[in-house]
Structures are given as structure tokens and as C-alpha cells.
Design a protein around this motif. Structure first.
Motif, PDB file in Angstrom:
ATOM      1  N   UNK A 107      68.244  27.214   7.834  1.00 29.76           N
ATOM      2  CA  UNK A 107      69.664  27.548   7.954  1.00 29.76           C
ATOM      3  C   UNK A 107      70.222  28.175   6.677  1.00 29.76           C
ATOM      4  N   UNK A 108      69.823  27.706   5.531  1.00 31.94           N
ATOM      5  CA  UNK A 108      70.219  28.289   4.249  1.00 31.94           C
ATOM      6  C   UNK A 108      68.967  28.373   3.384  1.00 31.94           C
ATOM      7  N   UNK A 109      68.058  29.286   3.731  1.00 31.59           N
ATOM      8  CA  UNK A 109      66.769  29.316   3.038  1.00 31.59           C
ATOM      9  C   UNK A 109      66.883  29.646   1.557  1.00 31.59           C
ATOM     10  N   UNK A 110      65.926  29.103   0.819  1.00 24.68           N
ATOM     11  CA  UNK A 110      65.820  29.345  -0.612  1.00 24.68           C
ATOM     12  C   UNK A 110      64.463  30.002  -0.844  1.00 24.68           C
ATOM     13  N   UNK A 111      64.460  31.095  -1.583  1.00 20.84           N
ATOM     14  CA  UNK A 111      63.202  31.777  -1.888  1.00 20.84           C
ATOM     15  C   UNK A 111      62.884  31.541  -3.359  1.00 20.84           C
ATOM     16  N   UNK A 112      61.670  31.075  -3.612  1.00 19.84           N
ATOM     17  CA  UNK A 112      61.258  30.743  -4.971  1.00 19.84           C
ATOM     18  C   UNK A 112      60.012  31.554  -5.327  1.00 19.84           C
ATOM     19  N   UNK A 113      60.063  32.183  -6.493  1.00 18.29           N
ATOM     20  CA  UNK A 113      58.898  32.922  -6.981  1.00 18.29           C
ATOM     21  C   UNK A 113      57.779  31.933  -7.291  1.00 18.29           C
ATOM     22  N   UNK A 114      56.584  32.274  -6.893  1.00 17.84           N
ATOM     23  CA  UNK A 114      55.426  31.412  -7.119  1.00 17.84           C
ATOM     24  C   UNK A 114      54.844  31.718  -8.497  1.00 17.84           C
ATOM     25  N   UNK A 115      54.914  30.722  -9.371  1.00 17.75           N
ATOM     26  CA  UNK A 115      54.419  30.865 -10.739  1.00 17.75           C
ATOM     27  C   UNK A 115      53.165  30.011 -10.884  1.00 17.75           C
ATOM     28  N   UNK A 116      52.051  30.596 -11.324  1.00 19.26           N
ATOM     29  CA  UNK A 116      50.837  29.796 -11.518  1.00 19.26           C
ATOM     30  C   UNK A 116      51.126  28.571 -12.385  1.00 19.26           C
ATOM     31  N   UNK A 117      50.661  27.411 -11.915  1.00 17.26           N
ATOM     32  CA  UNK A 117      50.885  26.154 -12.619  1.00 17.26           C
ATOM     33  C   UNK A 117      52.048  25.346 -12.081  1.00 17.26           C
ATOM     34  N   UNK A 118      52.869  25.928 -11.208  1.00 17.35           N
ATOM     35  CA  UNK A 118      53.956  25.162 -10.595  1.00 17.35           C
ATOM     36  C   UNK A 118      53.374  24.312  -9.463  1.00 17.35           C
ATOM     37  N   UNK A 119      53.720  23.047  -9.483  1.00 12.92           N
ATOM     38  CA  UNK A 119      53.282  22.101  -8.453  1.00 12.92           C
ATOM     39  C   UNK A 119      54.553  21.637  -7.730  1.00 12.92           C
ATOM     40  N   UNK A 120      54.690  22.055  -6.486  1.00 13.11           N
ATOM     41  CA  UNK A 120      55.884  21.778  -5.695  1.00 13.11           C
ATOM     42  C   UNK A 120      55.619  20.620  -4.754  1.00 13.11           C
ATOM     43  N   UNK A 121      56.512  19.637  -4.765  1.00 12.20           N
ATOM     44  CA  UNK A 121      56.421  18.509  -3.840  1.00 12.20           C
ATOM     45  C   UNK A 121      57.583  18.563  -2.864  1.00 12.20           C
ATOM     46  N   UNK A 122      57.294  18.326  -1.603  1.00  5.93           N
ATOM     47  CA  UNK A 122      58.283  18.255  -0.540  1.00  5.93           C
ATOM     48  C   UNK A 122      58.558  16.765  -0.332  1.00  5.93           C
ATOM     49  N   UNK A 123      59.772  16.362  -0.543  1.00  5.67           N
ATOM     50  CA  UNK A 123      60.114  14.942  -0.517  1.00  5.67           C
ATOM     51  C   UNK A 123      60.493  14.432   0.872  1.00  5.67           C
ATOM     52  N   UNK A 124      60.253  15.219   1.911  1.00  2.00           N
ATOM     53  CA  UNK A 124      60.495  14.754   3.279  1.00  2.00           C
ATOM     54  C   UNK A 124      59.685  15.605   4.245  1.00  2.00           C
ATOM     55  N   UNK A 125      59.422  15.076   5.432  1.00  3.21           N
ATOM     56  CA  UNK A 125      58.677  15.867   6.421  1.00  3.21           C
ATOM     57  C   UNK A 125      59.564  16.930   7.057  1.00  3.21           C
ATOM     58  N   UNK A 126      58.914  17.941   7.605  1.00  2.00           N
ATOM     59  CA  UNK A 126      59.611  18.914   8.427  1.00  2.00           C
ATOM     60  C   UNK A 126      60.327  20.031   7.706  1.00  2.00           C
ATOM     61  N   UNK A 127      60.137  20.203   6.401  1.00  2.00           N
ATOM     62  CA  UNK A 127      60.789  21.293   5.704  1.00  2.00           C
ATOM     63  C   UNK A 127      60.037  22.597   6.007  1.00  2.00           C
ATOM     64  N   UNK A 128      60.676  23.487   6.738  1.00  2.00           N
ATOM     65  CA  UNK A 128      60.044  24.760   7.088  1.00  2.00           C
ATOM     66  C   UNK A 128      59.839  25.595   5.832  1.00  2.00           C
ATOM     67  N   UNK A 129      58.709  26.272   5.777  1.00  3.72           N
ATOM     68  CA  UNK A 129      58.417  27.155   4.652  1.00  3.72           C
ATOM     69  C   UNK A 129      57.459  28.244   5.098  1.00  3.72           C
ATOM     70  N   UNK A 130      57.439  29.342   4.372  1.00  2.00           N
ATOM     71  CA  UNK A 130      56.572  30.478   4.696  1.00  2.00           C
ATOM     72  C   UNK A 130      56.280  31.249   3.413  1.00  2.00           C
ATOM     73  N   UNK A 131      55.239  32.060   3.462  1.00  2.00           N
ATOM     74  CA  UNK A 131      54.894  32.941   2.347  1.00  2.00           C
ATOM     75  C   UNK A 131      54.953  34.363   2.883  1.00  2.00           C
ATOM     76  N   UNK A 132      55.784  35.179   2.251  1.00  2.00           N
ATOM     77  CA  UNK A 132      55.899  36.587   2.652  1.00  2.00           C
ATOM     78  C   UNK A 132      54.557  37.288   2.460  1.00  2.00           C
ATOM     79  N   UNK A 133      54.308  38.355   3.245  1.00  2.00           N
ATOM     80  CA  UNK A 133      53.064  39.100   3.027  1.00  2.00           C
ATOM     81  C   UNK A 133      52.902  39.482   1.557  1.00  2.00           C
ATOM     82  N   UNK A 134      51.724  39.216   1.064  1.00  2.00           N
ATOM     83  CA  UNK A 134      51.396  39.422  -0.348  1.00  2.00           C
ATOM     84  C   UNK A 134      51.008  40.880  -0.564  1.00  2.00           C
ATOM     85  N   UNK A 135      51.440  41.455  -1.685  1.00  2.00           N
ATOM     86  CA  UNK A 135      51.085  42.854  -1.943  1.00  2.00           C
ATOM     87  C   UNK A 135      50.333  43.045  -3.254  1.00  2.00           C
ATOM     88  N   UNK A 136      49.794  41.960  -3.806  1.00  2.00           N
ATOM     89  CA  UNK A 136      49.046  42.053  -5.048  1.00  2.00           C
ATOM     90  C   UNK A 136      47.642  42.595  -4.854  1.00  2.00           C
TER      91      UNK A 136
END
Length: 194
Positions: A129-158
Motif C-alpha cells: 500500500x505504501x511501498x518502500x524501495x531500498x538500495x541493496x548495499x553489500x553487507x546489509x543484513x535485513x530482518x523482517x520482524x513479521x510474516x507476510x511482508x510483500x517484497x520484490x527485486x526489480x529486474x537487475x541490469x548489472x
């Protein structure tokens, strides 16, 4: 947003994980596709997540990975005043090449996350409903503190492979109390976490 991002400053371990994951990519892709995976995305290592577990691999880089995940989860539990409970973990690699992404999805587990290994130039989108986009930085460890949080990775162009390591924690009490969780546990590659 129920996310916590922890920084893992371990360039040598990240490089060793990257090298090992890429060296074993063909081995992973030879495994059967996980039953609940969308066939449109069957050519990525993520689609085999139920059939192997990076937490079970030996070596200094995997020892460091286990320590980093445990430390981040311990820190999260302290922040949220959560008591440690016995759990199982499944852990797999996500390897994307140019044009590949991960479709929107959510994990049903009460605690899950991912470690960015080699992800420069990519982003992950969290929420609907109010998505947040976060740049993926090597070494960042992201924890989801609840079930069901939708997430996706945009097509990569590297030019290089985009690699992350994902994991789900399943409380032992869930497996013991509910046949649906037991079935999920038995159909995947969970191992004891603590």
C-alpha cells in the motif's frame, strides 16, 4: 515498516561467499524446482530453495555467515524484547543476472531476512500500500520482524551476478503444534538454528 537493517562489515567473507555460491550455481540449478515456485522464474537459484541449505555448508565464510545472522537476530530480539525460542532455519542463495528479478512475494514465517552479498545497483521493494524501495548495499543484513511482508527485486541490469542470501526461521513450537507447519518443515531443508 517492520524491517531492521544491520551492517556486516566483512568484505573477505562476502567475497568468499560470492565465489562459493557462484561455483556451486550449476549444482543448485540441477536440483528440482521447489513445489511452490512460479515456473516463470525457474531459471534462478531461488527456485530451488527448498532442496538445500547454506547454513549447513562448512568453511570459514559460512561460519562467519552463521555468526552474523545469529548476532543480527539476537540484536533484533533485544530491541523488541523477544525471548529466544528454539527454531529451525532454511537458507538459500538468490542469483540474478541482467534482466532477472524476483516477483512480489511474502514469507509466512515470523522471522526471515536476507543478506546482500554482491548486490550493487539493485533495489528491493517492501510493502504494497505504501511501498518502500531500498538500495541493496553489500553487507546489509535485513530482518523482517513479521510474516507476510510483500517484497520484490526489480529486474537487475548489472554486468555481474547479483547475489543475496535469504533465510526463514520456523519456531520448533509451530512444527510440534500444527500439522500444516510440520508438513512445511518436512518438505524443505530446515535445520536447527540454535
Amino acid at each position: 515498516m517492520p524491517l531492521r537493517i544491520y551492517r556486516w562489515e566483512a568484505a573477505d567473507a562476502l567475497a568468499a561467499l560470492r565465489d562459493d555460491i557462484l561455483a556451486r550455481e550449476a549444482e543448485v540449478l540441477a536440483l528440482p524446482m521447489s513445489a511452490d515456485w512460479d515456473a516463470r522464474h525457474d531459471d534462478v537459484a531461488s527456485s530451488r530453495y527448498a532442496h538445500y541449505n547454506l547454513f549447513a555448508r562448512a568453511g570459514p565464510a559460512y561460519d562467519a555467515l552463521r555468526a552474523a545472522v545469529r548476532a543480527a537476530i539476537s540484536h533484533l530480539r533485544a530491541e523488541l524484547d523477544l525471548k529466544p525460542k528454539p527454531a529451525y532455519i532454511q537458507c538459500w542463495s538468490n542469483i540474478l543476472r541482467a534482466g532477472q528479478g524476483l516477483p512480489q512475494h511474502a514469507h509466512p514465517y515470523p522471522l526471515h531476512g536476507h543478506l546482500n552479498v554482491s548486490t550493487s545497483g539493485s533495489t528491493t521493494r517492501y510493502g504494497t500500500s505504501a511501498p518502500v524501495e531500498i538500495a541493496n548495499r553489500p553487507g546489509d543484513l535485513t530482518l523482517f520482524a513479521r510474516p507476510g511482508l510483500a517484497h520484490s527485486v526489480a529486474p537487475y541490469d548489472g554486468a555481474d551476478a547479483r547475489i543475496s542470501i535469504a533465510f526463514d526461521l520456523l519456531p520448533v513450537a509451530f512444527v510440534e503444534a500444527d500439522p500444516r507447519w510440520r508438513k512445511r518443515y518436512e518438505a524443505r531443508s530446515f535445520i536447527p538454528f540454535e
